[in-house]
Design a protein around this motif. Structure first.
Motif, PDB file in Angstrom:
ATOM      1  N   LEU B  70       0.741  -1.519  -0.005  1.00  0.00           N
ATOM      2  CA  LEU B  70      -0.005   0.079  -0.396  1.00  0.00           C
ATOM      3  C   LEU B  70       0.709   1.626   0.200  1.00  0.00           C
ATOM      4  O   LEU B  70       0.715   2.260  -0.219  1.00  0.00           O
ATOM      5  N   ASP B  71       2.159   0.776   1.036  1.00  0.00           N
ATOM      6  CA  ASP B  71       3.175   2.257   0.797  1.00  0.00           C
ATOM      7  C   ASP B  71       4.060   2.489  -0.425  1.00  0.00           C
ATOM      8  O   ASP B  71       3.797   3.989  -1.219  1.00  0.00           O
ATOM      9  N   SER B  72       3.814   1.649  -1.605  1.00  0.00           N
ATOM     10  CA  SER B  72       4.494   1.548  -2.898  1.00  0.00           C
ATOM     11  C   SER B  72       3.463   1.959  -3.470  1.00  0.00           C
ATOM     12  O   SER B  72       3.665   3.016  -4.239  1.00  0.00           O
ATOM     13  N   LEU B  73       1.769   2.217  -3.330  1.00  0.00           N
ATOM     14  CA  LEU B  73       0.868   2.551  -4.279  1.00  0.00           C
ATOM     15  C   LEU B  73       1.280   4.463  -4.814  1.00  0.00           C
ATOM     16  O   LEU B  73       1.240   5.301  -5.071  1.00  0.00           O
ATOM     17  N   ARG B  74       1.710   5.053  -3.353  1.00  0.00           N
ATOM     18  CA  ARG B  74       2.286   6.501  -3.222  1.00  0.00           C
ATOM     19  C   ARG B  74       3.011   7.014  -4.375  1.00  0.00           C
ATOM     20  O   ARG B  74       3.052   8.108  -4.770  1.00  0.00           O
ATOM     21  N   ALA B  83      -5.467  -0.077  -4.628  1.00  0.00           N
ATOM     22  CA  ALA B  83      -5.113  -0.052  -2.815  1.00  0.00           C
ATOM     23  C   ALA B  83      -6.208  -1.237  -2.366  1.00  0.00           C
ATOM     24  O   ALA B  83      -6.228  -2.870  -1.194  1.00  0.00           O
ATOM     25  N   ASP B  84      -7.299  -1.444  -2.391  1.00  0.00           N
ATOM     26  CA  ASP B  84      -8.525  -1.762  -2.243  1.00  0.00           C
ATOM     27  C   ASP B  84      -8.440  -3.498  -1.989  1.00  0.00           C
ATOM     28  O   ASP B  84      -8.424  -4.711  -1.909  1.00  0.00           O
ATOM     29  N   GLU B  85      -8.025  -4.393  -3.977  1.00  0.00           N
ATOM     30  CA  GLU B  85      -7.545  -5.255  -4.276  1.00  0.00           C
ATOM     31  C   GLU B  85      -6.520  -5.784  -2.964  1.00  0.00           C
ATOM     32  O   GLU B  85      -6.157  -7.281  -2.792  1.00  0.00           O
ATOM     33  N   ILE B  86      -5.076  -5.227  -2.909  1.00  0.00           N
ATOM     34  CA  ILE B  86      -4.063  -4.956  -1.865  1.00  0.00           C
ATOM     35  C   ILE B  86      -4.505  -5.855  -0.820  1.00  0.00           C
ATOM     36  O   ILE B  86      -4.666  -7.303  -0.355  1.00  0.00           O
TER      37      ILE B  86
END
Lengths: 116, 418
Positions: B70-74, B83-86
């Motif tokens: 989730l951090d890496s999405l930023r 995000a939701d899928e992760i």
């Protein structure tokens, strides 16, 4: 008995060279060391420090403070964490570290806490 | 109290995280998936010495991987919507079928026919099985830089050709399945070979078996030839407890203590072989498994059903006319029909260039000449075999036969592949 601070230093890049199996093997060694330390009642405390954040403070101009971000992971060696242990002497403290798994990938600096 | 860390936990969870994140991020971001998985393991190494092992180490690793992902999405704007899928997929509660699907799809991606086979094996071992580059290099007896290059090239092909991560819901093209089976066959064979790091080689075999099981068990990928391949792996690896002596050398098949063979594996192998008989494709895996089954069923070397083995080598030779297969067929024929027949077949391939340094050919001929009573010919061939590279137990076996030639030796030793 005195308290000794074990400062755990390493190159942050070293972990990325280790395979999952190697990481597990090093950790197994760490776990065994930690258990021995706890059973001997020598482990007072310890923590991991956050990677890549920090501040360096020095006196600034006109009695202010100079604040810089750092020290950072570009440096070859960072302080990853610390343990506080009890030991009789430096020889004793050093012996406690002999099979500490941190030595597999970094260095341990041992400093005695001064007693008045 | 501290939790238990099972063997290969970190490798398994690495493979699981990489497979799931490659699905969610897409194959172009495979390197990011690997980074997240590696970082989760590194966090464990750094935190657990201070906090102790968590009660459920696998769950901890998955949750940390989730947070890191989730951090890496930023940092990767194109992935923000994931995000939701992760959060859903990287959860300790995520169901086993999903986890298996991701690993299977990852394997099919790595084994895509557009990727060279050695790159596909290396990438499968790295991403699905969690082996390190150094471990892969040691397993295949290549330099670490060479192993790293194979992996880099494979990843590059995935990006450049935009290869897909998916399990088809319709029938899998034979080409795709064949590529996976071939990869697993090569992986197992590398692990089954002798020498080097025995533990690593055993791990290779076990991973090949694990992935073969997943492939044979999934509705989208199962096929009779998967069962045949799995049967072969089980029947061969069943011999493992009897293969190695105190010195770490291999026992020849003729010398193995068969009471040490893993009966449970043999039983499952036979069941799988039975299942593989459905369908209309006869593959080399069917035949090799059939041969392994004959060995598994025989109480000892002499009472093995050599007639059946020779027939199966005959059919294997039709599929795959390699001189090694011809050699094994000749040895089986010698057992079934006598030394003269075996020798005739071996003489046909004696001068084949591929067999020039292969000790099993002269070793077999020496043993057969001895049985025919021609000590001079036997001696010539045993010496030729000893001049080739052979393992210590094979060397001892040859020297013993040579020594017995000068005395009144009892005939009946034929070297066979163990």
């Amino acid at each position: 008995m005195n308290q000794y601070l074990l400062i755990l230093r390493n190159d942050p890049a070293v972990f990325h060279q280790m395979s999952p199996q190697q990481i597990q093997q090093v950790f197994a060694k760490y776990a065994a060391w930690r258990m021995r330390m706890q059973e001997a009642g020598r482990l007072v405390g310890g923590n991991k420090l956050e990677d890549s954040t920090g501040r360096v403070l020095t006196a600034g101009p006109s009695s202010g403070m100079r604040i810089t971000d750092g020290p950072f992971a570009e440096s070859k060696e960072v302080i990853g964490g610390y343990f506080m242990v009890t030991a009789d002497s430096y020889e004793d403290a050093v012996e406690l570290c002999r099979d500490c798994a941190h030595l597999e990938y970094g260095a341990v600096e041992v400093r005695r806490v001064e007693k008045i | 109290m501290d939790g238990e860390i099972v063997e290969a936990l970190f490798r398994r969870e690495f493979g699981r995280v990489v497979s799931t994140l490659t699905r969610i991020f897409g194959p172009r971001h495979l390197a990011l998936a690997e980074d997240v998985a590696q970082d989760a393991l590194i966090k464990a190494l750094q935190l657990w010495p201070h906090r102790g092992v968590p009660a459920n180490p696998a769950a901890w690793l998955i949750l940390v991987a989730r947070n890191l992902a989730l951090d890496s999405l930023r940092r990767e704007a194109s992935l923000a919507a994931k995000a939701d899928e992760i959060a859903r997929a990287l959860s300790p509660a995520a169901t086993t079928p999903e986890v298996i699907d991701d690993q299977l799809a990852m394997m099919f991606l790595c084994c895509h026919p557009e990727i060279p086979r050695d790159g596909g094996i290396a990438l499968t071992l790295k991403t699905v099985c969690g082996f390190g580059t150094g471990e892969i290099a040691r397993a295949f007896l290549i330099q670490e830089t060479a192993a790293a290059q194979r992996i880099v090239r494979a990843k590059k092909l995935i990006r450049e050709r935009d290869l897909r991560f998916e399990l088809p819901d319709h029938a899998l093209p034979a080409e795709r399945l064949d590529a996976v089976l071939e990869t697993l066959y090569l992986m197992f064979n590398e692990g089954y070979a002798s020498g080097g790091d025995q533990l690593l080689r055993r791990d290779l075999c076990e991973e090949a078996i694990r992935l073969a099981r997943l492939t044979a068990g999934h509705a989208a990928t199962r096929a009779p030839e998967c069962d045949a391949l799995l049967a072969l792996f089980l029947l061969q690896s069943a011999r493992e407890p009897a293969r190695v002596d105190e010195r770490g050398d291999l026992f020849l098949l003729r010398d193995q203590d068969r009471s040490r063979w893993d009966e449970a594996r043999i039983a499952e192998g036979i069941v799988r072989l039975g299942r593989s008989a459905s369908g209309d494709r006869l593959t080399r895996y069917h035949l090799e498994a059939g041969i392994a089954a004959e060995h598994a069923a025989a109480p000892d070397f002499a009472s093995t059903n050599w007639v059946s083995i020779a027939e199966q080598y005959e059919r294997l030779h039709e599929l795959n006319p390699s001189p090694v297969v011809a050699l094994n067929r000749a040895v089986a024929l010698a057992q079934a029909q006598g030394a003269a027949v075996g020798l005739r077949e071996l003489e046909k391939i004696e001068l084949h260039p591929a067999l020039e340094r292969y000790h099993l050919l002269p070793a077999a001929m020496g043993a057969l000449w001895r049985e025919m009573g021609d000590a001079a010919a036997a001696e010539r061939y045993f010496k030729r075999a000893l001049a080739c590279e052979c393992s210590a137990p094979e060397r001892r076996h040859l020297e013993r036969q040579l020594a017995e030639l000068t005395g009144a030796g009892v005939p009946g030793g034929k070297a066979a592949k163990q």
